[in-house]
Every structure is written in C-alpha cells, then in structure tokens.
Design an enzyme around this catalytic site. Structure first.
Site, PDB file in Angstrom:
ATOM      1  N   HIS A   1       2.031  -3.707 -10.925  1.00  0.00           N
ATOM      2  CA  HIS A   1       1.114  -4.261  -9.793  1.00  0.00           C
ATOM      3  C   HIS A   1      -0.239  -3.642 -10.008  1.00  0.00           C
ATOM      4  CE1 HIS A   1       1.264  -5.330  -5.169  1.00  0.00           C
ATOM      5  NE2 HIS A   1      -0.035  -5.604  -5.690  1.00  0.00           N
TER       6      HIS A   1
ATOM      7  N   ARG B   1       3.770 -11.357  -4.574  1.00  0.00           N
ATOM      8  CA  ARG B   1       4.383 -10.399  -3.934  1.00  0.00           C
ATOM      9  C   ARG B   1       6.093 -10.508  -4.321  1.00  0.00           C
ATOM     10  NH1 ARG B   1       0.645  -8.446  -3.147  1.00  0.00           N
ATOM     11  NH2 ARG B   1      -0.345  -7.223  -1.305  1.00  0.00           N
TER      12      ARG B   1
ATOM     13  N   GLU C   1       9.264  -2.581  -4.825  1.00  0.00           N
ATOM     14  CA  GLU C   1       8.577  -1.809  -5.921  1.00  0.00           C
ATOM     15  C   GLU C   1       8.304  -0.443  -5.087  1.00  0.00           C
ATOM     16  OE1 GLU C   1       5.503  -4.834  -6.290  1.00  0.00           O
ATOM     17  OE2 GLU C   1       4.134  -3.569  -5.726  1.00  0.00           O
TER      18      GLU C   1
HETATM   19  C1  DGY Z   1      -3.714  -7.137  -3.090  1.00  0.00           C
HETATM   20  O1  DGY Z   1      -4.854  -6.623  -2.851  1.00  0.00           O
HETATM   21  O2  DGY Z   1      -2.902  -7.561  -2.067  1.00  0.00           O
HETATM   22  C2  DGY Z   1      -2.844  -6.464  -4.218  1.00  0.00           C
HETATM   23  O3  DGY Z   1      -1.840  -6.861  -4.440  1.00  0.00           O
HETATM   24  C3  DGY Z   1      -3.179  -5.310  -4.271  1.00  0.00           C
HETATM   25  O4  DGY Z   1      -2.308  -4.577  -3.705  1.00  0.00           O
END
Ligand code: DGY
Length: 334
Positions: free
Chosen positions: A290, A243, A272
C-alpha cells in the site's frame, strides 16, 4: 492571566514534525509517536475530550467510536480514500469528515503505471530468479511477458487517478484506453485522456491490462470476483491500486493459479496488512505494501492537507476538502 483553553487534537499515527508544528500553533496536540496503530479501545480513550482527530486508513471511525467521543467535531483523514470512516454515521452526529484529494493524483498514477510495467514484464519474478542464483545463461524465452506499449488498457473507475493513468497510457505508451465508470465522462474529458467508454463486460473481455482505480463502496465490493476474472483474457494482467475489498483476493489467487489470467499487481489487499496466503505463494503476482502515494513530497502534502483541514474548520468553520456526498462506504471489518 490564564491562557484561554485550547482545543485538543489527536494525531492517530506518527506524521511529519513540520505538520505537527503547524497543528501546535492552533491546538493542543497528542500524537501516537510510537506509530503502532492503537486498538479501538485505546483510540477511543485517547480521543476523549478531543475536538478533532487526524486519522489515516488504519483507524476505523464507526458508529461505536463516534458514540464514545461526544466532544469530537472533526475527522480529517490523511488519504483520499475514506472507507475507514462511516461518513453517514459521522454526519448524523455533526462530525465533519475530510480527505486528501488531488495532492496524490500524479504520484499514485505513476505508481499504478510502475506496477503495470513490473507485472506485465515480470520484473520482481525475474529479480527473485536472478538473486536466487538460478540464472546461468541467456535464453530466447526466459521470463517472456506481455507488452504494455500498443496494448489495450482497461480502467475501472475513471476519477482523477484513472484519468491521469489514461493520459500516461494513451500519450506515453500508445495504448488504446477503454474505461468503465459509474457515470460516463463528458466528451471533452474523454478526449483529453483519449479514453473510450465501454460497459463493464466489454472492459473485462477486451482489456490486455485491467487497472482498478474505483473507490471502495458497498456497490464496488468484490466488483472483481471469480466470474469477472473468468471473463477476462487468459493473457491479461490485473492491477489493483484502489482498495482490497474491490477484488475478491481468494478468487484472484485461484484465477492466477489456474491460468485464467496471466498475472496481477497488487498494492492493496482485503484485510491488509494481512495478505491472502495463496497470493503469497504465487510467482505471477507482484505485491507491494500500500505505497502508491508514498513519495516524500506527496506524503508531506497529504499530511499538511489533513492538518490544514483541521485548522480551516477551527478558524473559519469551513473544511477545505470535505468528503463528497454518498460515494464511499465503510469497508467490512476483516
Ligand atoms: C489513499 O490516499 O487513499 C491511499 O490509499 C493512502 O491510504
């Protein structure tokens, strides 16, 4: 005879028709078919009277939202991460939250590895160079990067995805794998992915490539900042598929510009879809929007699992994959 009242479910972003049809067998479904993320106010207006919502990482489910939708019982997130949800606030008002673990592990690990390869071997920089017409001859030192095979991989966060990456590294690329995690893995699991536990300081100092896979929480916020970046090898690469909030993006841009580390590969960003402008200006960073879990098969499995959680909660009162206790936290608003 009048049909019994069906519960209403809101699907906050566009998803697969097959998943929507599955939901429609059980619920009245409203879907954001335009797929432009709704504002907070609109999300709340649309969710009035809803029993459940199917969210993605783009919906922020916080205390204020929860207070505005008193009928809501379930928030089923189509993501393994749930730093868009204030889980404690949801629990306090009896709302069950679920995520989508397991179904995306291997796809995300593949992508983490691809990003590592692209970053260490300067693939996108080389492609930009070629496409811009600058390539006129072969040279011994053109676009020299760092080897991945046989090097030392540091993994920060050794959950399912970290372990899947460790196996690729150790058994596919002959890498030595070091890891740091909140808690050490048991000996069998360590052995199954040929990974050695080290302190965070050792991880940073020794890794040729650092892979960040730790979930976002208050304690992982800016786990990698200026000081941590300075303690890494100047030849190191950093890959973030976790993240944005885990890495201080401004400090990373400075470190990359100053040559404190060699390169970075980033699939996630603070705030983001905005990306720090200093990162955009650098050549030694590979940037992707992402997409680590974005294979057709996996995204379908994620959507279906989110829907199956709503259905299971409705039919049996039990979620299939409730979010675990006390792991992640709500990411601060950008
Ligand atoms: C997750 O599954 O957490 C991925 O980053 C997609 O948002």
């Amino acid at each position: 005879m009048q049909a019994p009242n069906r519960l209403k479910v809101l699907v906050a972003r566009k998803i697969f028709d097959s998943t929507l049809n599955k939901l429609r067998e059980h619920f009245d479904v409203e879907v954001n078919s335009e797929d432009v993320p709704w504002s907070r106010a609109e999300l709340s207006t649309r969710a009035q009277g809803c029993w459940g919502v199917l969210t993605t990482g783009s919906e922020r489910i916080d205390e204020a939202f929860l207070a505005s939708v008193p009928k809501l019982q379930a928030v089923c997130n189509m993501a393994v991460g749930y730093n868009n949800i204030d889980v404690a606030a949801a629990r306090a008002v009896g709302v069950v939250c679920t995520n989508t673990p397991d179904v995306l592990t291997q796809t995300t690990a593949d992508f983490g590895f691809a990003l590592l390869m692209a970053t260490a071997r300067r693939m996108t920089e080389a492609e930009r160079y070629l496409r811009s017409g600058l390539w006129s001859q072969w040279s011994y030192d053109m676009m020299m990067g760092a080897d991945v095979h046989g090097s030392r991989l540091g993994i920060l966060g050794m959950g399912r995805i970290g372990q899947a990456i460790a196996k690729r590294a150790a058994f596919g690329f002959d890498m030595r794998v070091l890891y740091h995690n909140r808690s050490r893995l048991d000996a069998n699991t360590e052995q199954s992915c040929a990974a050695e536990y080290v302190t965070k300081a050792e991880l940073l100092a020794q890794a040729d490539h650092l892979m960040i896979v730790v979930p976002y929480s208050a304690s992982s916020h800016h786990a990698i900042g200026a000081e941590e970046l300075r303690s890494m090898k100047r030849s190191a690469t950093l890959i973030n598929i976790a993240r944005g909030g885990v890495v201080d993006d401004a400090a990373l841009a400075q470190a990359l510009a100053a040559g404190d580390i060699a390169a970075a590969g980033l699939d996630v960003f603070e705030g983001e879809p905005k990306v720090h402008p200093d990162l955009l200006a650098l050549d030694n960073v590979v940037l992707t929007p992402h997409i680590a879990s974005a294979s057709l098969k996996t995204r379908l499995a994620m959507a279906d699992l989110a829907a199956d959680n709503l259905i299971a909660l409705h039919t049996s009162g039990q979620a299939l994959t409730p979010v675990p206790e006390g792991l992640q936290g709500l990411e601060p608003r950008a």
